[in-house]
Design an enzyme around this catalytic site. Structure first.
Site, short mmCIF file in Angstrom:
data_model
loop_
_atom_site.label_atom_id
_atom_site.label_comp_id
_atom_site.label_asym_id
_atom_site.label_seq_id
_atom_site.Cartn_x
_atom_site.Cartn_y
_atom_site.Cartn_z
N ARG A 1 37.71 31.68 -0.59
CA ARG A 1 38.55 32.09 0.52
C ARG A 1 37.68 32.13 1.78
O ARG A 1 36.59 32.71 1.76
CB ARG A 1 39.10 33.48 0.26
N GLU B 1 47.24 35.03 -3.50
CA GLU B 1 46.38 34.13 -2.71
C GLU B 1 45.35 33.43 -3.59
O GLU B 1 45.02 32.27 -3.37
CB GLU B 1 45.70 34.94 -1.60
#
Ligand code: AMP
Length: 415
Positions: A91, A385
């Site tokens: 990320r 996510e």
């Protein structure tokens, strides 16, 4: 194929190992207090007891080494050998204008991420440490980066420009970027599937309401506007962030209270929002409980917080000239019955009709919480996510494989 997803912070590192054949999580965990006394590793592998250990972990290289040791541990691990990790996905908070989608890590990509350190000084340097730590431990494993900002790169100029001298945009790229893009993308896709309608046919608003919070107008599957801006401070009132305010407050408060730039920044990011108005907490569970006990400050905090979400939803319905779907997600959005009720109760003029019983159900799966007659459908979709990062990484790595290897991988996945 097995994909390790990493979210590296300055003193922490969270991880999930996915089996992409069925998208199951084989193991997950976190390393906390990197570079401090008594670092903590928590590791949870499917079907095995959760473990927590305390040791000295001075840097991210050692943290990744420890994660790998846990993954291949004879009793607590889930892998026989390190080389079972096929790819790593990271990320990355800020992709600036350079990254409009996820990419594989190359020397050029690393250089671009470095150039963005100014725009995300707390996050991007930490992500780079994560990437370097994986390189040190798994030198032959491909890595991908998935950006929080990328989904919002479809915003038109009318949404992303600030009405300030253009030289600030040209020289310093001061514009609105938006964040939580991975989450908005994941839940909008999931919502369309749940409704059985193509995402491209829908006018949708996704409300990611967690400790940080943002609302996005998703027009035919693409981000059209979003409430966060150059940084995550803009937009909604949040746990400890102020959200929108008159920029004149900054110099005024600095002059009146003799504050420095960094003190004002800390005030707006860490000591504002729910925390400032309630005077006691930034946690929505505690706000709702205090409100029930008659705490007036908690009630004001709740009312301001939900009023702003409603205001943004109204504005984005106007921006898209219509609205078909509202999606609630993240810690507060997924769990707070009271918040969804308060937000939706002021949106009846748009055709939003919440079903009280559906809204009150405590479930973990994606679901519709509006009535069957509601013109605008309201959904709760738990965000994920990490799964989206794993999927993007898997897709990018698969594209680099030889056609034969690729079909073998796809057959395995189908099986
Ligand atoms: P996130 O940033 O998405 O992890 O969300 C974290 C926030 O979700 C916490 O600060 C809590 O305020 C909120 N939260 C978690 N569970 C609940 C709940 N049952 N009701 C209300 N808020 C909750």
């Amino acid at each position: 194929m097995k994909v390790l997803v990493i979210n590296a912070g300055s003193s922490s590192l969270k991880y999930q190992l996915y089996n992409m054949n069925d998208e199951s999580v084989l193991a997950s965990g976190r390393v906390e207090r990197i570079g401090m006394d008594s670092s903590i590793v928590t590791h949870d592998a499917a079907g095995k007891p959760e473990v927590r250990s305390v040791s000295e972990i001075l840097d991210h290289v050692t943290a990744v080494k420890r994660v790998i040791e846990m993954l291949v541990h004879p009793e607590l691990g889930v892998l026989k050998r390190i080389d079972e990790i096929d790819a790593v996905g990271h990320r990355v908070v800020h992709g600036g204008e350079a990254f409009k989608e996820s990419v594989l890590v190359t020397p050029e990509v690393k250089l671009e991420i470095r150039k963005l350190f100014d725009l995300a000084p707390l996050h991007n340097p930490a992500h780079m440490m994560g990437i370097a730590a994986v390189e040190a431990n798994l030198p032959d494993v491909p890595q991908a980066v998935v950006f929080d900002t990328a989904f919002h790169q479809t915003m038109p100029e009318t949404s992303y420009l600030y009405a300030i001298p253009k030289v600030l945009y040209r020289r310093h790229k001061i514009r609105r970027y938006g964040f939580h893009g991975t989450s908005h993308q994941y839940v909008s896709d999931k919502a369309a599937r749940l409704l059985g309608q193509p995402l491209e046919s829908l006018k949708m608003i996704s409300a990611h309401i967690g400790n940080g919070a943002s609302v996005t107008a998703i027009l035919h599957g693409r981000s059209y506007d979003t409430s966060m801006g150059l940084t995550p401070l803009e937009g909604l009132m949040m746990g400890t962030r102020s959200g929108d305010l008159d920029p004149a407050i900054v110099p005024f408060a600095m002059a009146k209270e003799d504050l420095t730039m960094s003190e004002v920044s800390s005030m707006l990011n860490k000591h504002s929002g729910l925390m400032a108005i309630s005077g006691s907490t930034s946690d929505m569970r505690e706000i709702v409980e205090a409100m029930r006990e008659g705490d007036k400050n908690a009630k004001l905090a709740f009312d301001m917080y939900t009023y702003r979400i409603r205001k943004y939803i109204g504005a984005y319905a106007a921006a898209m000239n219509g609205l078909d779907v509202i999606v609630f997600t993240a810690g507060v959005g997924e769990n707070s019955v009271e918040l969804r009720e308060a937000v939706c109760s002021g949106l009846t003029f748009l055709g939003v009709e919440l079903d009280r019983e559906r809204n009150a159900e405590r479930r973990k799966d994606p679901r519709i919480i509006s009535t069957d007659n509601s013109r605008v459908r309201v959904l709760v979709v738990p965000t994920n996510e990490e799964l989206l990062i794993a999927r993007d990484t898997y897709r990018l790595v698969l594209q680099t494989k030889k056609p034969d290897d690729r079909s073998k991988e796809i057959i395995e996945k189908v099986e």
